[in-house]
Write a protein that holds these residues in place. Structure first.
Motif, PDB file in Angstrom:
ATOM      1  N   PRO A  76      28.210  35.652  32.645  1.00 21.11           N
ATOM      2  CA  PRO A  76      26.948  35.733  33.391  1.00 21.11           C
ATOM      3  C   PRO A  76      26.925  34.906  34.668  1.00 21.11           C
ATOM      4  O   PRO A  76      26.352  35.337  35.675  1.00 21.11           O
ATOM      5  CB  PRO A  76      25.904  35.227  32.385  1.00 21.11           C
ATOM      6  N   ALA A  77      27.547  33.729  34.649  1.00 25.22           N
ATOM      7  CA  ALA A  77      27.543  32.884  35.848  1.00 25.22           C
ATOM      8  C   ALA A  77      28.308  33.562  36.988  1.00 25.22           C
ATOM      9  O   ALA A  77      27.855  33.589  38.139  1.00 25.22           O
ATOM     10  CB  ALA A  77      28.139  31.512  35.539  1.00 25.22           C
ATOM     11  N   LEU A  78      29.482  34.110  36.670  1.00 26.99           N
ATOM     12  CA  LEU A  78      30.255  34.822  37.698  1.00 26.99           C
ATOM     13  C   LEU A  78      29.482  36.032  38.209  1.00 26.99           C
ATOM     14  O   LEU A  78      29.509  36.340  39.410  1.00 26.99           O
ATOM     15  CB  LEU A  78      31.599  35.283  37.122  1.00 26.99           C
ATOM     16  N   GLY A  79      28.792  36.719  37.296  1.00 20.86           N
ATOM     17  CA  GLY A  79      28.004  37.879  37.698  1.00 20.86           C
ATOM     18  C   GLY A  79      26.901  37.508  38.664  1.00 20.86           C
ATOM     19  O   GLY A  79      26.666  38.197  39.668  1.00 20.86           O
ATOM     20  N   LEU A  80      26.225  36.403  38.383  1.00 20.74           N
ATOM     21  CA  LEU A  80      25.137  35.970  39.270  1.00 20.74           C
ATOM     22  C   LEU A  80      25.674  35.521  40.624  1.00 20.74           C
ATOM     23  O   LEU A  80      25.037  35.765  41.660  1.00 20.74           O
ATOM     24  CB  LEU A  80      24.360  34.829  38.600  1.00 20.74           C
ATOM     25  N   VAL A  81      26.840  34.889  40.634  1.00 24.89           N
ATOM     26  CA  VAL A  81      27.460  34.499  41.911  1.00 24.89           C
ATOM     27  C   VAL A  81      27.775  35.734  42.745  1.00 24.89           C
ATOM     28  O   VAL A  81      27.465  35.810  43.941  1.00 24.89           O
ATOM     29  CB  VAL A  81      28.748  33.674  41.663  1.00 24.89           C
ATOM     30  N   GLY A  82      28.406  36.737  42.103  1.00 26.81           N
ATOM     31  CA  GLY A  82      28.734  37.968  42.817  1.00 26.81           C
ATOM     32  C   GLY A  82      27.506  38.708  43.284  1.00 26.81           C
ATOM     33  O   GLY A  82      27.464  39.220  44.418  1.00 26.81           O
ATOM     34  N   ALA A  83      26.485  38.769  42.428  1.00 27.05           N
ATOM     35  CA  ALA A  83      25.243  39.455  42.794  1.00 27.05           C
ATOM     36  C   ALA A  83      24.575  38.761  43.975  1.00 27.05           C
ATOM     37  O   ALA A  83      24.088  39.416  44.906  1.00 27.05           O
ATOM     38  CB  ALA A  83      24.298  39.497  41.594  1.00 27.05           C
ATOM     39  N   GLY A  84      24.531  37.430  43.938  1.00 26.47           N
ATOM     40  CA  GLY A  84      23.921  36.683  45.037  1.00 26.47           C
ATOM     41  C   GLY A  84      24.628  36.930  46.353  1.00 26.47           C
ATOM     42  O   GLY A  84      23.987  37.088  47.400  1.00 26.47           O
ATOM     43  N   ARG A  94      34.189  40.819  34.111  1.00 26.04           N
ATOM     44  CA  ARG A  94      33.272  40.731  35.248  1.00 26.04           C
ATOM     45  C   ARG A  94      33.984  40.979  36.570  1.00 26.04           C
ATOM     46  O   ARG A  94      33.461  41.684  37.452  1.00 26.04           O
ATOM     47  CB  ARG A  94      32.600  39.349  35.259  1.00 26.04           C
ATOM     48  N   ILE A  95      35.172  40.430  36.731  1.00 26.03           N
ATOM     49  CA  ILE A  95      35.897  40.610  37.996  1.00 26.03           C
ATOM     50  C   ILE A  95      36.336  42.064  38.163  1.00 26.03           C
ATOM     51  O   ILE A  95      36.258  42.629  39.257  1.00 26.03           O
ATOM     52  CB  ILE A  95      37.099  39.651  38.064  1.00 26.03           C
ATOM     53  N   ALA A  96      36.786  42.693  37.069  1.00 23.99           N
ATOM     54  CA  ALA A  96      37.168  44.104  37.153  1.00 23.99           C
ATOM     55  C   ALA A  96      35.969  44.964  37.523  1.00 23.99           C
ATOM     56  O   ALA A  96      36.083  45.888  38.349  1.00 23.99           O
ATOM     57  CB  ALA A  96      37.761  44.563  35.823  1.00 23.99           C
ATOM     58  N   ALA A  97      34.810  44.670  36.937  1.00 23.36           N
ATOM     59  CA  ALA A  97      33.606  45.451  37.228  1.00 23.36           C
ATOM     60  C   ALA A  97      33.201  45.310  38.686  1.00 23.36           C
ATOM     61  O   ALA A  97      32.896  46.299  39.365  1.00 23.36           O
ATOM     62  CB  ALA A  97      32.457  45.005  36.314  1.00 23.36           C
ATOM     63  N   ILE A  98      33.194  44.086  39.193  1.00 25.60           N
ATOM     64  CA  ILE A  98      32.807  43.863  40.594  1.00 25.60           C
ATOM     65  C   ILE A  98      33.826  44.485  41.537  1.00 25.60           C
ATOM     66  O   ILE A  98      33.474  45.111  42.547  1.00 25.60           O
ATOM     67  CB  ILE A  98      32.646  42.353  40.873  1.00 25.60           C
ATOM     68  N   ALA A  99      35.115  44.344  41.208  1.00 27.44           N
ATOM     69  CA  ALA A  99      36.168  44.871  42.080  1.00 27.44           C
ATOM     70  C   ALA A  99      36.126  46.385  42.185  1.00 27.44           C
ATOM     71  O   ALA A  99      36.395  46.955  43.252  1.00 27.44           O
ATOM     72  CB  ALA A  99      37.538  44.419  41.577  1.00 27.44           C
ATOM     73  N   CYS A 100      35.763  47.077  41.086  1.00 28.04           N
ATOM     74  CA  CYS A 100      35.759  48.542  41.127  1.00 28.04           C
ATOM     75  C   CYS A 100      34.668  49.065  42.051  1.00 28.04           C
ATOM     76  O   CYS A 100      34.714  50.221  42.483  1.00 28.04           O
ATOM     77  CB  CYS A 100      35.607  49.118  39.721  1.00 28.04           C
ATOM     78  N   GLY A 101      33.665  48.228  42.361  1.00 24.23           N
ATOM     79  CA  GLY A 101      32.585  48.647  43.250  1.00 24.23           C
ATOM     80  C   GLY A 101      32.844  48.345  44.705  1.00 24.23           C
ATOM     81  O   GLY A 101      31.901  48.255  45.496  1.00 24.23           O
ATOM     82  N   PHE A 154      35.442  31.115  42.188  1.00 20.04           N
ATOM     83  CA  PHE A 154      34.658  30.453  41.129  1.00 20.04           C
ATOM     84  C   PHE A 154      35.365  30.590  39.771  1.00 20.04           C
ATOM     85  O   PHE A 154      35.363  29.651  38.975  1.00 20.04           O
ATOM     86  CB  PHE A 154      33.260  31.030  41.059  1.00 20.04           C
ATOM     87  N   ALA A 155      35.966  31.773  39.520  1.00 20.22           N
ATOM     88  CA  ALA A 155      36.658  31.975  38.246  1.00 20.22           C
ATOM     89  C   ALA A 155      37.866  31.043  38.132  1.00 20.22           C
ATOM     90  O   ALA A 155      38.166  30.534  37.048  1.00 20.22           O
ATOM     91  CB  ALA A 155      37.086  33.428  38.116  1.00 20.22           C
ATOM     92  N   SER A 156      38.551  30.826  39.258  1.00 20.18           N
ATOM     93  CA  SER A 156      39.712  29.934  39.242  1.00 20.18           C
ATOM     94  C   SER A 156      39.318  28.491  38.954  1.00 20.18           C
ATOM     95  O   SER A 156      40.138  27.674  38.528  1.00 20.18           O
ATOM     96  CB  SER A 156      40.443  30.010  40.582  1.00 20.18           C
ATOM     97  N   MET A 157      38.022  28.160  39.156  1.00 22.87           N
ATOM     98  CA  MET A 157      37.520  26.822  38.861  1.00 22.87           C
ATOM     99  C   MET A 157      36.977  26.727  37.434  1.00 22.87           C
ATOM    100  O   MET A 157      36.411  25.716  37.043  1.00 22.87           O
ATOM    101  CB  MET A 157      36.417  26.456  39.865  1.00 22.87           C
ATOM    102  N   GLY A 158      37.149  27.822  36.661  1.00 22.80           N
ATOM    103  CA  GLY A 158      36.730  27.787  35.269  1.00 22.80           C
ATOM    104  C   GLY A 158      35.304  28.232  35.011  1.00 22.80           C
ATOM    105  O   GLY A 158      34.812  28.152  33.884  1.00 22.80           O
ATOM    106  N   VAL A 159      34.620  28.734  36.047  1.00 24.92           N
ATOM    107  CA  VAL A 159      33.239  29.209  35.866  1.00 24.92           C
ATOM    108  C   VAL A 159      33.253  30.527  35.104  1.00 24.92           C
ATOM    109  O   VAL A 159      34.048  31.427  35.397  1.00 24.92           O
ATOM    110  CB  VAL A 159      32.545  29.381  37.231  1.00 24.92           C
ATOM    111  N   VAL A 160      32.411  30.660  34.118  1.00 23.67           N
ATOM    112  CA  VAL A 160      32.288  31.889  33.340  1.00 23.67           C
ATOM    113  C   VAL A 160      30.821  32.298  33.242  1.00 23.67           C
ATOM    114  O   VAL A 160      30.476  33.415  33.444  1.00 23.67           O
ATOM    115  CB  VAL A 160      32.874  31.738  31.916  1.00 23.67           C
TER     116      VAL A 160
END
Length: 459
Positions: A182-190, A399-406, A453-459
């Motif tokens: 969820p945290a990565l999703g909110l970062v990408g959405a923002g 989450r990264i695969a979902a964002i990348a496909c868009g 953010f994912a490389s910093m361990g954020v999930v």
């Protein structure tokens, strides 16, 4: 160059070009898959068709047809009852006509995040968008980019819990849910929402400086008839959407994990694999039933709406299944090992190479769901293993695969882009620049931000 690689490239280029020319992927995909097979030594064409293409396409339908079917029916009920229009109108009224772009983006976002099909959202919101843009004297050519920002980006792939198929495809592969990372999703959405709004507001400001207004257009864009005003109140209209989001979360988080599901071993599966899809099915089914009860008096013919909704799910899932079948034939060719080695040798973490491969395949097929499905089928198990070895969360992969496909999916041959422009009465020359920036360039940037953010361990 390896002859097999040449065949793969030729089939991919032809698929992209012919799809751009308006030819259906349903019949293109098997033919071009066999073209690629023809160039590959030791490949039997008929076996590739019946035992690889058809088998993988059928398996895709088996996994995802419930999500396509229920999502389409839910969207059709919300549309035919006027509930979608009611939600859009109240958001526009609250935000104000001076913020035309923001009002439309928010209206579209709420509907898409609530489970209404992106195609249905375009039909439901366009007349309202046209009216508010005309009243605010904002150029009509900005409407497609505005609708696309709200429906083809962060609500489709990034926001946790989104019931859109682009967010749910990865669930069976990774054993995750729609709320993964969820945290990565909110970062990408923002990132997508913020950058998209900055771009569109800048475009509006430039148009005003140049004295450009809404423009002169001949079509009738907004129907204010009494029939169209006979719609549910916004308070009631929001109830089914709230049900989808809340019930899905409660079931996937609390219910199924708390009950005995040991019987799933008899079906050669686990709760982790089916939890996300089962929860979504129950949430959407409940929301449809509630919507039918709430909106019965606003609907002309419930049977017609249910039939139309169900039938409208067939073409999208068959298009995607055909793309998946194509990808699996390519995956089965001996030359694909060279392609896979090239992808896996991309410097950086598995997250980066998985994001790049997913986005590239989405661009080639002109479909976010198709590209993601092909990437998961062809490379999913490899990346799961690499992620587990490196201690990378499978939720992050989801989450990264979902964002990348868009990202690269929104090239000019994308079916949703073509449909959006047609409904708005615009051409690629008129409006594709804004669609490109909002749904391709910015999501690619957002993917990069999420990777950091994912490389910093954020999930």
């Amino acid at each position: 160059m390896d002859v097999g690689i040449l065949g793969i490239l030729l089939s991919l280029v032809l698929l992209m070009y012919l799809a751009y020319r308006g030819m259906s992927v349903i019949w293109l995909a098997p033919i071009l898959a066999l073209v690629a097979a023809l160039f590959s030594a030791g490949t039997y064409m008929m076996a590739s068709y019946t035992e690889v293409f058809m088998l993988s396409a059928a398996n895709y339908v088996k996994l995802y047809f419930p999500a396509f079917l229920l999502g389409a029916i839910f969207g059709k009920v919300m549309d035919d009852s006027g509930a979608a229009k009611s939600i859009a109108k109240v958001i526009v009224n609250k935000v104000g006509s001076n913020n035309a772009i923001l009002a439309v983006v928010l209206a579209v976002s709420v509907l898409t995040y609530g489970g209404v099909s992106m195609f249905v959202v375009v039909f439901a919101v366009y007349p309202i968008a046209a009216q508010i843009f005309k009243d605010s004297n904002v150029p009509k050519r900005l409407i497609p980019g505005t609708i696309a920002l709200g429906s083809f980006t962060f609500t489709m792939t990034a926001l946790p819990g989104s019931p859109q198929i682009q967010n749910t495809i990865a669930m069976p592969f990774f054993g995750t849910t729609a709320y993964a990372a969820p945290a990565l999703g909110l970062v990408g959405a923002g990132a997508m929402f913020g950058l998209g709004m900055l771009w569109l507001k800048r475009r509006e400001a430039i148009a005003r400086t140049n004295g450009e207004g809404y423009g002169i257009h001949n079509e009738s864009e907004c129907d204010d008839s009494e029939e169209n005003n006979n719609i549910p109140s916004a308070t009631i209209a929001f109830i089914p959407i709230v049900i989808v989001l809340v019930l899905n979360f409660l079931i996937v988080t609390f219910y199924f994990p708390s009950v005995d599901t040991s019987y799933l071993a008899n079906y050669d599966t686990t709760l982790q694999k089916v939890n996300g899809m089962w929860s979504l099915i129950i949430a959407l089914t409940t929301a449809i039933i509630v919507a039918l009860l709430l909106f019965k008096k606003y609907m002309k013919d419930i049977r017609f709406s249910l039939n139309e909704g169900g039938e409208s799910s067939i073409m999208p899932i068959m298009n995607t299944a055909a793309a998946v079948g194509f990808g699996n034939v390519i995956k089965s060719l001996s030359s694909f090992e060279l392609v896979k080695e090239g992808i896996l040798s991309i410097p950086g973490t598995p997250l980066l190479s998985f994001a790049m491969s997913t986005s590239l395949l989405a661009g080639i097929t002109g479909s976010a769901s198709g590209g993601l499905s092909i990437a998961l089928d062809a490379l999913g198990q490899v990346y799961i293993q690499k992620a587990l070895e490196l201690g990378i969360s499978l939720e992050s992969l989801h989450r990264i695969a979902a964002i990348a496909c868009g990202g690269l999916d929104s090239l000019p041959h994308n079916g949703a882009v073509i449909t959006l422009l047609g409904i708005c009465g615009m051409t690629h020359r008129d409006s594709y620049k804004d669609i490109f920036v909002c749904t391709l360039a910015i999501p690619v940037v957002a993917t990069g931000v999420v990777l950091i953010f994912a490389s910093m361990g954020v999930v």
